[in-house]
Design a protein around this motif. Sequence first.
Motif, PDB file in Angstrom:
ATOM      1  N   ARG A   1     -54.009  19.636 -70.741  1.00  0.00           N
ATOM      2  CA  ARG A   1     -53.533  20.287 -69.527  1.00  0.00           C
ATOM      3  C   ARG A   1     -52.194  19.693 -69.111  1.00  0.00           C
ATOM      4  NH1 ARG A   1     -58.287  21.721 -65.122  1.00  0.00           N
ATOM      5  NH2 ARG A   1     -59.361  23.271 -66.387  1.00  0.00           N
ATOM      6  N   ALA A   2     -51.343  20.539 -68.557  1.00  0.00           N
ATOM      7  CA  ALA A   2     -50.097  20.121 -67.926  1.00  0.00           C
ATOM      8  C   ALA A   2     -49.935  20.971 -66.679  1.00  0.00           C
ATOM      9  CB  ALA A   2     -48.911  20.313 -68.866  1.00  0.00           C
ATOM     10  N   ALA A   3     -49.338  20.409 -65.640  1.00  0.00           N
ATOM     11  CA  ALA A   3     -49.198  21.162 -64.401  1.00  0.00           C
ATOM     12  C   ALA A   3     -47.996  20.667 -63.615  1.00  0.00           C
ATOM     13  CB  ALA A   3     -50.467  21.060 -63.549  1.00  0.00           C
ATOM     14  N   ILE A   4     -47.455  21.569 -62.811  1.00  0.00           N
ATOM     15  CA  ILE A   4     -46.341  21.242 -61.929  1.00  0.00           C
ATOM     16  C   ILE A   4     -46.494  22.062 -60.665  1.00  0.00           C
ATOM     17  CG2 ILE A   4     -44.827  22.974 -63.007  1.00  0.00           C
ATOM     18  CD1 ILE A   4     -42.493  20.996 -62.480  1.00  0.00           C
ATOM     19  N   VAL A   5     -46.187  21.490 -59.507  1.00  0.00           N
ATOM     20  CA  VAL A   5     -46.330  22.172 -58.230  1.00  0.00           C
ATOM     21  C   VAL A   5     -45.026  22.099 -57.449  1.00  0.00           C
ATOM     22  CG1 VAL A   5     -47.188  20.154 -56.930  1.00  0.00           C
ATOM     23  CG2 VAL A   5     -47.868  22.469 -56.231  1.00  0.00           C
ATOM     24  N   THR A   6     -44.701  23.163 -56.739  1.00  0.00           N
ATOM     25  CA  THR A   6     -43.595  23.142 -55.780  1.00  0.00           C
ATOM     26  C   THR A   6     -44.132  23.623 -54.435  1.00  0.00           C
ATOM     27  OG1 THR A   6     -42.785  25.431 -55.983  1.00  0.00           O
ATOM     28  CG2 THR A   6     -42.036  23.853 -57.649  1.00  0.00           C
ATOM     29  N   ASN A   7     -43.480  23.202 -53.355  1.00  0.00           N
ATOM     30  CA  ASN A   7     -43.831  23.801 -52.080  1.00  0.00           C
ATOM     31  C   ASN A   7     -43.182  25.180 -51.995  1.00  0.00           C
ATOM     32  OD1 ASN A   7     -41.159  23.090 -51.674  1.00  0.00           O
ATOM     33  ND2 ASN A   7     -41.500  22.208 -49.653  1.00  0.00           N
ATOM     34  N   LEU A   8     -43.573  25.949 -50.997  1.00  0.00           N
ATOM     35  CA  LEU A   8     -43.122  27.326 -50.857  1.00  0.00           C
ATOM     36  C   LEU A   8     -42.524  27.490 -49.471  1.00  0.00           C
ATOM     37  CD1 LEU A   8     -43.010  30.192 -52.032  1.00  0.00           C
ATOM     38  CD2 LEU A   8     -45.358  30.534 -51.249  1.00  0.00           C
ATOM     39  N   ARG A   9     -41.234  27.736 -49.420  1.00  0.00           N
ATOM     40  CA  ARG A   9     -40.558  27.803 -48.132  1.00  0.00           C
ATOM     41  C   ARG A   9     -40.822  29.126 -47.421  1.00  0.00           C
ATOM     42  NH1 ARG A   9     -34.328  27.245 -48.733  1.00  0.00           N
ATOM     43  NH2 ARG A   9     -34.856  25.830 -50.409  1.00  0.00           N
ATOM     44  N   GLY A  10     -40.521  29.127 -46.116  1.00  0.00           N
ATOM     45  CA  GLY A  10     -40.630  30.342 -45.337  1.00  0.00           C
ATOM     46  C   GLY A  10     -41.881  30.437 -44.493  1.00  0.00           C
ATOM     47  N   TYR A  11     -42.729  29.383 -44.516  1.00  0.00           N
ATOM     48  CA  TYR A  11     -43.982  29.419 -43.759  1.00  0.00           C
ATOM     49  C   TYR A  11     -44.051  28.285 -42.727  1.00  0.00           C
ATOM     50  CZ  TYR A  11     -45.489  32.838 -47.197  1.00  0.00           C
ATOM     51  OH  TYR A  11     -45.578  33.965 -47.982  1.00  0.00           O
ATOM     52  N   GLY A  12     -42.921  27.701 -42.408  1.00  0.00           N
ATOM     53  CA  GLY A  12     -42.892  26.643 -41.422  1.00  0.00           C
ATOM     54  C   GLY A  12     -43.235  25.290 -42.008  1.00  0.00           C
ATOM     55  N   PRO A  13     -43.182  24.241 -41.201  1.00  0.00           N
ATOM     56  CA  PRO A  13     -43.486  22.891 -41.692  1.00  0.00           C
ATOM     57  C   PRO A  13     -44.933  22.770 -42.112  1.00  0.00           C
ATOM     58  CG  PRO A  13     -43.297  22.909 -39.295  1.00  0.00           C
ATOM     59  CD  PRO A  13     -42.846  24.252 -39.760  1.00  0.00           C
ATOM     60  N   PRO A  14     -45.226  21.837 -43.030  1.00  0.00           N
ATOM     61  CA  PRO A  14     -46.604  21.685 -43.509  1.00  0.00           C
ATOM     62  C   PRO A  14     -47.554  21.243 -42.404  1.00  0.00           C
ATOM     63  CG  PRO A  14     -45.211  19.894 -44.290  1.00  0.00           C
ATOM     64  CD  PRO A  14     -44.300  20.891 -43.664  1.00  0.00           C
ATOM     65  N   ASP A  15     -48.796  21.691 -42.501  1.00  0.00           N
ATOM     66  CA  ASP A  15     -49.849  21.311 -41.575  1.00  0.00           C
ATOM     67  C   ASP A  15     -50.500  20.031 -42.093  1.00  0.00           C
ATOM     68  OD1 ASP A  15     -52.116  20.993 -40.057  1.00  0.00           O
ATOM     69  OD2 ASP A  15     -52.904  23.014 -40.370  1.00  0.00           O
ATOM     70  N   PRO A  16     -50.376  18.916 -41.378  1.00  0.00           N
ATOM     71  CA  PRO A  16     -50.924  17.648 -41.883  1.00  0.00           C
ATOM     72  C   PRO A  16     -52.442  17.638 -41.973  1.00  0.00           C
ATOM     73  CG  PRO A  16     -50.162  17.405 -39.619  1.00  0.00           C
ATOM     74  CD  PRO A  16     -49.701  18.745 -40.082  1.00  0.00           C
ATOM     75  N   GLN A  17     -53.106  18.620 -41.380  1.00  0.00           N
ATOM     76  CA  GLN A  17     -54.571  18.667 -41.424  1.00  0.00           C
ATOM     77  C   GLN A  17     -55.096  19.288 -42.715  1.00  0.00           C
ATOM     78  OE1 GLN A  17     -56.267  17.099 -38.993  1.00  0.00           O
ATOM     79  NE2 GLN A  17     -54.220  16.618 -38.239  1.00  0.00           N
ATOM     80  N   ARG A  18     -54.224  19.938 -43.472  1.00  0.00           N
ATOM     81  CA  ARG A  18     -54.677  20.576 -44.705  1.00  0.00           C
ATOM     82  C   ARG A  18     -54.752  19.560 -45.848  1.00  0.00           C
ATOM     83  NH1 ARG A  18     -55.002  26.031 -44.705  1.00  0.00           N
ATOM     84  NH2 ARG A  18     -54.034  27.167 -42.958  1.00  0.00           N
ATOM     85  N   ALA A  19     -55.494  19.902 -46.879  1.00  0.00           N
ATOM     86  CA  ALA A  19     -55.630  19.021 -48.042  1.00  0.00           C
ATOM     87  C   ALA A  19     -54.278  18.862 -48.731  1.00  0.00           C
ATOM     88  CB  ALA A  19     -56.654  19.597 -49.010  1.00  0.00           C
ATOM     89  N   SER A  20     -54.078  17.730 -49.356  1.00  0.00           N
ATOM     90  CA  SER A  20     -52.826  17.457 -50.073  1.00  0.00           C
ATOM     91  C   SER A  20     -52.739  18.297 -51.338  1.00  0.00           C
ATOM     92  CB  SER A  20     -52.748  15.972 -50.441  1.00  0.00           C
ATOM     93  OG  SER A  20     -51.737  15.741 -51.387  1.00  0.00           O
ATOM     94  N   ARG A  21     -51.564  18.905 -51.565  1.00  0.00           N
ATOM     95  CA  ARG A  21     -51.361  19.656 -52.797  1.00  0.00           C
ATOM     96  C   ARG A  21     -51.426  18.741 -54.012  1.00  0.00           C
ATOM     97  NH1 ARG A  21     -46.551  22.783 -49.683  1.00  0.00           N
ATOM     98  NH2 ARG A  21     -46.195  20.609 -49.108  1.00  0.00           N
ATOM     99  N   GLY A  22     -51.136  17.455 -53.809  1.00  0.00           N
ATOM    100  CA  GLY A  22     -51.267  16.501 -54.895  1.00  0.00           C
ATOM    101  C   GLY A  22     -52.703  16.325 -55.350  1.00  0.00           C
ATOM    102  N   THR A  23     -53.669  16.517 -54.432  1.00  0.00           N
ATOM    103  CA  THR A  23     -55.080  16.465 -54.801  1.00  0.00           C
ATOM    104  C   THR A  23     -55.428  17.614 -55.733  1.00  0.00           C
ATOM    105  OG1 THR A  23     -55.653  15.410 -52.703  1.00  0.00           O
ATOM    106  CG2 THR A  23     -57.437  16.507 -53.894  1.00  0.00           C
ATOM    107  N   LEU A  24     -54.905  18.792 -55.432  1.00  0.00           N
ATOM    108  CA  LEU A  24     -55.112  19.942 -56.308  1.00  0.00           C
ATOM    109  C   LEU A  24     -54.571  19.649 -57.701  1.00  0.00           C
ATOM    110  CD1 LEU A  24     -55.762  22.927 -56.911  1.00  0.00           C
ATOM    111  CD2 LEU A  24     -53.556  23.520 -55.870  1.00  0.00           C
ATOM    112  N   MET A  25     -53.371  19.087 -57.775  1.00  0.00           N
ATOM    113  CA  MET A  25     -52.766  18.743 -59.056  1.00  0.00           C
ATOM    114  C   MET A  25     -53.622  17.745 -59.822  1.00  0.00           C
ATOM    115  SD  MET A  25     -49.788  20.098 -59.961  1.00  0.00           S
ATOM    116  CE  MET A  25     -48.957  18.788 -60.847  1.00  0.00           C
TER     117      MET A  25
END
Length: 254
Positions: A62-86
Amino acid sequence: MCIMAMAWAAHPRWRLILIGNRDEYHARPAAPLARWTDHPGLIAGRDLQSGGTWVGVSDHRRAAIVTNLRGYGPPDPQRASRGTLMTDLLAGQGGYADVQQAQYADFNPFNLILIDRDRADFLTNRPDPMRIALTPGLYGLSNGTLDAPWPKTLALKAALLGWLTQGADDPADLFEALAQRTLPNAGMPPATPSDAPDEAAASPIFIRNPIYGTRCSTIIAIAQDGAGLIMERRFGPQGEVTGESHEPFRWPDA
């Protein structure tokens, strides 16, 4: 990551070539590229604030890469980390390891490319969760839609295509493409501003900024026989090189 280009099953020698830059606040702590002792077989840099990663490979093919996605405002600190998904996807275990069952709504907006054995997928969770199988070819991704014709994305794809058609010998040569600090006069700039307040509205491939800029460049190269190499070059607040790591690996039965 904030920009990447990928050649998937598009070259007689290389099964996968993936290159990209991680843009982040320089004050956010991170560990260099290495094998993880708590997730055997996983090779990646590590975000020491949330514990995940932004790009990596594993011996589980497996190989993976993640980027954030602009246009939806600042990140919500209450949500799970995208790094956990990775981490779960790369390790093949954890609550988000199954791409068909994972609850992508748990995360802030993201784009993600996952290579799993002989399959490549593009995943996103905005405006709705979506999984798209990728056919062999050349792809570019930043903080918008897949293959959006942003100037820096077009430039990085062109550089990767040039490397593939002019020898495709030493993947380390692609660090030069990731170091470009000027924008080409082509493409369409992002229609929405960045959610990172210190990032320029129109930014080059490499961002030199003492507060928020390019922290590292990563290259993943996997040959048709499964022999692989992941390389990371790290940078300080003034754009100076602060370190470099190379980790070989092998995918069995590639």
